[in-house]
Design a protein around this motif. Sequence first.
Motif, short mmCIF file in Angstrom:
data_model
loop_
_atom_site.label_atom_id
_atom_site.label_comp_id
_atom_site.label_asym_id
_atom_site.label_seq_id
_atom_site.Cartn_x
_atom_site.Cartn_y
_atom_site.Cartn_z
N THR A 99 -30.54 -75.95 60.48
CA THR A 99 -30.52 -74.49 60.47
C THR A 99 -31.92 -73.93 60.61
O THR A 99 -32.82 -74.25 59.83
CB THR A 99 -29.89 -73.97 59.15
OG1 THR A 99 -28.53 -74.45 59.08
CG2 THR A 99 -29.89 -72.46 59.10
N SER A 100 -32.10 -73.10 61.63
CA SER A 100 -33.39 -72.44 61.85
C SER A 100 -33.36 -71.02 61.29
O SER A 100 -32.30 -70.51 60.91
CB SER A 100 -33.69 -72.38 63.35
OG SER A 100 -32.80 -71.49 64.00
N ALA A 101 -34.51 -70.39 61.28
CA ALA A 101 -34.57 -69.00 60.84
C ALA A 101 -33.69 -68.10 61.71
O ALA A 101 -33.01 -67.20 61.21
CB ALA A 101 -36.02 -68.51 60.84
N ASP A 102 -33.70 -68.36 63.01
CA ASP A 102 -32.86 -67.56 63.92
C ASP A 102 -31.38 -67.72 63.62
O ASP A 102 -30.60 -66.79 63.80
CB ASP A 102 -33.14 -67.94 65.37
CG ASP A 102 -34.50 -67.46 65.86
OD1 ASP A 102 -35.10 -66.59 65.19
OD2 ASP A 102 -34.97 -67.97 66.89
N ASP A 103 -30.98 -68.93 63.16
CA ASP A 103 -29.57 -69.18 62.86
C ASP A 103 -29.08 -68.34 61.69
O ASP A 103 -27.86 -68.17 61.51
CB ASP A 103 -29.35 -70.66 62.53
CG ASP A 103 -29.53 -71.57 63.72
OD1 ASP A 103 -29.25 -71.13 64.85
OD2 ASP A 103 -29.96 -72.73 63.53
N LEU A 104 -29.99 -67.82 60.89
CA LEU A 104 -29.60 -67.04 59.72
C LEU A 104 -29.46 -65.55 59.99
O LEU A 104 -28.96 -64.81 59.14
CB LEU A 104 -30.61 -67.24 58.58
CG LEU A 104 -30.66 -68.66 57.99
CD1 LEU A 104 -31.77 -68.75 56.96
CD2 LEU A 104 -29.32 -69.03 57.36
N GLU A 105 -29.86 -65.11 61.17
CA GLU A 105 -29.82 -63.67 61.45
C GLU A 105 -28.39 -63.13 61.39
O GLU A 105 -28.13 -62.12 60.73
CB GLU A 105 -30.45 -63.39 62.81
CG GLU A 105 -31.97 -63.53 62.82
CD GLU A 105 -32.57 -63.08 64.14
OE1 GLU A 105 -31.83 -62.52 64.97
OE2 GLU A 105 -33.77 -63.30 64.32
N ALA A 106 -27.46 -63.78 62.07
CA ALA A 106 -26.08 -63.29 62.08
C ALA A 106 -25.41 -63.42 60.71
O ALA A 106 -24.76 -62.47 60.25
CB ALA A 106 -25.27 -63.99 63.15
N PRO A 107 -25.52 -64.57 60.01
CA PRO A 107 -24.92 -64.65 58.69
C PRO A 107 -25.44 -63.59 57.72
O PRO A 107 -24.66 -63.00 56.95
CB PRO A 107 -25.27 -66.06 58.20
CG PRO A 107 -25.44 -66.85 59.45
CD PRO A 107 -26.05 -65.89 60.43
N LEU A 108 -26.74 -63.33 57.74
CA LEU A 108 -27.29 -62.33 56.83
C LEU A 108 -26.86 -60.92 57.23
O LEU A 108 -26.61 -60.07 56.37
CB LEU A 108 -28.81 -62.45 56.78
CG LEU A 108 -29.35 -63.67 56.03
CD1 LEU A 108 -30.84 -63.82 56.22
CD2 LEU A 108 -29.02 -63.58 54.54
N ALA A 109 -26.77 -60.66 58.53
CA ALA A 109 -26.25 -59.37 58.97
C ALA A 109 -24.80 -59.19 58.52
O ALA A 109 -24.39 -58.11 58.09
CB ALA A 109 -26.35 -59.24 60.48
N PHE A 110 -24.04 -60.26 58.61
CA PHE A 110 -22.62 -60.27 58.25
C PHE A 110 -22.41 -60.04 56.75
O PHE A 110 -21.56 -59.25 56.34
CB PHE A 110 -22.04 -61.62 58.67
CG PHE A 110 -20.57 -61.82 58.44
CD1 PHE A 110 -19.66 -61.49 59.41
CD2 PHE A 110 -20.12 -62.36 57.25
CE1 PHE A 110 -18.30 -61.70 59.21
CE2 PHE A 110 -18.77 -62.57 57.03
CZ PHE A 110 -17.85 -62.23 58.02
N SER A 111 -23.20 -60.74 55.93
CA SER A 111 -22.96 -60.76 54.48
C SER A 111 -23.87 -59.84 53.68
O SER A 111 -23.65 -59.68 52.48
CB SER A 111 -23.10 -62.19 53.94
OG SER A 111 -22.07 -63.01 54.43
N VAL A 112 -24.90 -59.29 54.30
CA VAL A 112 -25.81 -58.39 53.58
C VAL A 112 -25.83 -57.01 54.23
O VAL A 112 -25.47 -56.01 53.60
CB VAL A 112 -27.22 -58.98 53.48
CG1 VAL A 112 -28.13 -58.02 52.72
CG2 VAL A 112 -27.20 -60.34 52.79
N LYS A 113 -26.22 -56.94 55.50
CA LYS A 113 -26.27 -55.63 56.14
C LYS A 113 -24.90 -54.99 56.24
O LYS A 113 -24.75 -53.77 56.06
CB LYS A 113 -26.90 -55.75 57.53
CG LYS A 113 -28.39 -56.05 57.52
CD LYS A 113 -28.96 -56.03 58.94
CE LYS A 113 -30.46 -56.28 58.94
NZ LYS A 113 -31.01 -56.23 60.31
N GLY A 114 -23.88 -55.79 56.51
CA GLY A 114 -22.52 -55.25 56.59
C GLY A 114 -22.07 -54.62 55.28
O GLY A 114 -21.66 -53.45 55.25
N PRO A 115 -22.13 -55.37 54.17
CA PRO A 115 -21.75 -54.77 52.89
C PRO A 115 -22.58 -53.55 52.50
O PRO A 115 -22.04 -52.56 52.01
CB PRO A 115 -21.94 -55.92 51.89
CG PRO A 115 -21.78 -57.15 52.69
CD PRO A 115 -22.35 -56.82 54.04
#
Length: 221
Positions: A99-115
């Motif tokens: 897992t790279s830093a770029d790989d975390l962009e979508a999960p964090l958007a999904f689980s943090v920015k979305g909520p």
Amino acid sequence: MTTFALVGAGPGLGLATARRFGAAGHTVALVSRSAAHLEELAAELARDNVQAQGFAADVLDPASLTAALRTASDALGPIEILQYSPVPRPDFMQPVLDTSADDLEAPLAFSVKGPVTCVNAALPGMRALGRGTLLFVNGGSAVRPHPDRAGTSIAFAAESAYARMLHDALAPENIHAAQLIIPGAIRPDAEHSSPDVLAQRLYDIHHKRDGFRHYAEPVPD
């Protein structure tokens, strides 16, 4: 009449929860990406005498989420209950060493920015009502990180921290934030994790308002 807003509307848990809250007298706002899919869910709920309407939005697009929830509130009534329970994409669950830093962009958007986006859209209406419930649904990696599911483990942990802070900060305003952890698969034949059982559990969390974190069943070692 107030609205139950379901972000991540689907045919399993989402439909069961919408049906349960609709049976309690709430109108239902269904939010997911596909307008056609939402029409099908709304039609199925209508057969159960539940007033529901779909509002298309992508949880990775904050502007569309905000617009959908504001439109839902205008169309159906103020949002009293918000449930955030979209299903993570399979590519969020890669081994930690891959897992790279770029790989975390979508999960964090999904689980943090979305909520965060959803809460900020719904809070003004809850404050005007003088009550509200924020329901966050997560898998077991939210509390027990899994090295083969790095994206969700990291992002769910961040979502959990945000939800816990909301629980403490909003309690004086009669707005209850709570989390339901579902460790395993949701199956129709599961004793504790069938869609209908989980829907009732979420309704009970809303109604009883008894603490922050709840478990559908014990988290396996």
